[in-house]
Design an enzyme around this catalytic site. Structure first.
Site, short mmCIF file in Angstrom:
data_model
loop_
_atom_site.label_atom_id
_atom_site.label_comp_id
_atom_site.label_asym_id
_atom_site.label_seq_id
_atom_site.Cartn_x
_atom_site.Cartn_y
_atom_site.Cartn_z
CG PHE A 232 -1.54 -1.23 1.53
CD1 PHE A 232 -2.98 -1.60 0.75
CD2 PHE A 232 -1.10 -2.30 2.26
CE1 PHE A 232 -3.51 -2.87 0.80
CE2 PHE A 232 -1.67 -3.34 2.57
CZ PHE A 232 -3.03 -3.67 2.04
CB SER A 255 -4.63 -2.08 -5.87
OG SER A 255 -5.12 -0.88 -5.07
CG ASP A 301 0.51 2.81 6.35
OD1 ASP A 301 -0.54 2.86 7.08
OD2 ASP A 301 0.97 4.04 5.93
CB CYS A 341 -5.10 5.00 9.30
SG CYS A 341 -5.83 4.70 7.83
#
Length: 397
Positions: A232, A255, A301, A341
């Site tokens: 990510f 992605s 992350d 997060c």
């Protein structure tokens, strides 16, 4: 200025007596006529006493408190609050011009943490990116921007307003992203001596994840001689720090083709022609499935898995599944940086999800560090909901 008033039900002022900055719609008994979304209102207890002044908004959170004192919200108010926020950042030494540690990237205003609920301001060199999360802050955007310019002086020349995706759709404000002061095509910023392109036009959040600055620095100290996988990757922040830390190879995965392009640009900006780095546009789970025991340092992350409390259960399953993959694929003696997060996911929720993943993967795991958001993303002690970023650094046997 005389503000219209909102009246609370009996006993609903208790959270406000503890200085919590939100008033929920269910706490309101009645309102003066003519109050519109975004208006500044005075809040009155059922006993007739003043208790707060804030922005009114249609929705679950009906009032975001600007002050618990009976004051006028004017230019001097905005200037004093922004000056207080800057004073905190100056005391942290975040505006640094010291050679290899040059830093002009930081969060100046973090909503409730800086007693300005609904407002985010990130600084990237001479450009400040301002984001409103409430209709009231949208209404006041020019007053805030003008006060910001006065407080920051020649440190800031441009203010970019980016709130198209953060304001309530039903409010129908017709808001558009764009510069409201100045204007610049220069989008390069410096964080701890490293340079990054910031896509505040179309990027996520304000264009860069300022909140991982200290965690990126920590990763740099672990990177020497390591084969690093940054999942990510978005802007490639962790990848660039790993390379400066002396990583043997660094692979970045996202992605999004746009994220991969931005990552490659940021690597080239700091390490032109360096063959240690490769970026791959791929699904995280598929990539991990096809790359077993290749890496001895992995960063997980992901974007927020839960935007609201109703999504919590599925989010925890997602974090467990992702971390199982990480534990299964990392080398023995490897180090895993893993994050959440999602605001509704507590530290305990996240730790339990990672614990479950370790057990299911059958790996012995030790916690080396427990991570959180940096000091320029402060948490108002009366508003624990402001603690959103949590992370673990794990040694995996």
């Amino acid at each position: 200025m005389k503000y219209k008033q909102i009246y609370l039900k009996r006993g609903k002022e208790e959270s406000l007596l503890r200085f919590h900055p939100w008033i929920f719609s269910g706490a309101i008994s009645r309102m003066d006529e003519g109050i519109e979304e975004g208006d500044i209102v005075r809040v009155i207890t059922d006993q007739g006493s003043f208790i707060a002044v804030g922005h009114y908004q249609i929705g679950s959170i009906a009032v975001r408190v600007l002050s618990f004192r009976d004051i006028t919200i004017d230019d001097s108010f905005w200037k004093s609050r922004l000056q207080a926020a800057l004073d905190v950042r100056m005391s942290l030494g975040l505006l640094c011009d010291d050679g290899s540690r040059l830093n002009n990237t930081f969060r100046l205003v973090h909503g409730e943490g800086d007693n300005l609920p609904g407002l985010i301001i990130d600084c990237y060199g001479q450009t400040a990116v301002m984001q409103a999360h409430s209709v009231g802050m949208h209404v006041e955007r020019m007053a805030v921007a003008n006060a910001l310019k006065k407080v920051m002086g020649d440190r800031i020349a441009h203010v970019y307003y980016k709130s198209e995706t953060t304001l309530p759709f039903k409010a129908d404000l017709g808001q558009e992203n764009g510069f409201i002061i100045g204007g610049s095509t220069e989008n390069t910023t410096t964080e701890n001596g490293l340079k990054f392109h910031v896509d505040w036009l179309k990027g996520q959040k304000t264009g860069f994840f300022v909140d991982q600055r200290e965690n990126r620095s920590l990763l740099e100290h672990y990177a020497k001689g390591k084969r690093v996988l940054n999942m990510f990757c978005y802007t490639g922040g962790f990848s660039v720090y790993a390379m400066r830390g002396g990583a043997e190879i660094v692979h970045s995965v996202d992605s999004s083709a746009k994220a991969i392009e931005l990552t490659n640009q940021n690597v080239a900006l700091n390490f032109p022609g360096d063959s240690r780095h490769q970026a791959f546009c791929d699904d995280a789970f598929k990539y991990l499935d096809h790359n077993d025991q290749k890496y001895d340092l992995i960063i997980l992350d992901p974007p927020a898995f839960a935007k609201h409390r109703g999504a919590l259960r599925n989010a925890l399953k997602g974090y467990t599944r992702l971390n199982i993959k990480g534990f299964e694929r990392i080398k023995h003696g490897g180090i895993l940086f893993t994050f959440s997060c999602s605001q509704v996911v507590t530290k305990e929720n996240f730790r339990n999800a990672v614990f479950t993943a370790a057990a299911q993967a059958g790996r012995k795991v030790r916690i080396l560090h427990q991570l959180h958001q940096p000091a320029d993303h402060p948490i108002n002690i009366y508003h624990p909901e402001g603690e959103y970023l949590k992370g673990l650094v794990l040694y995996v046997e």
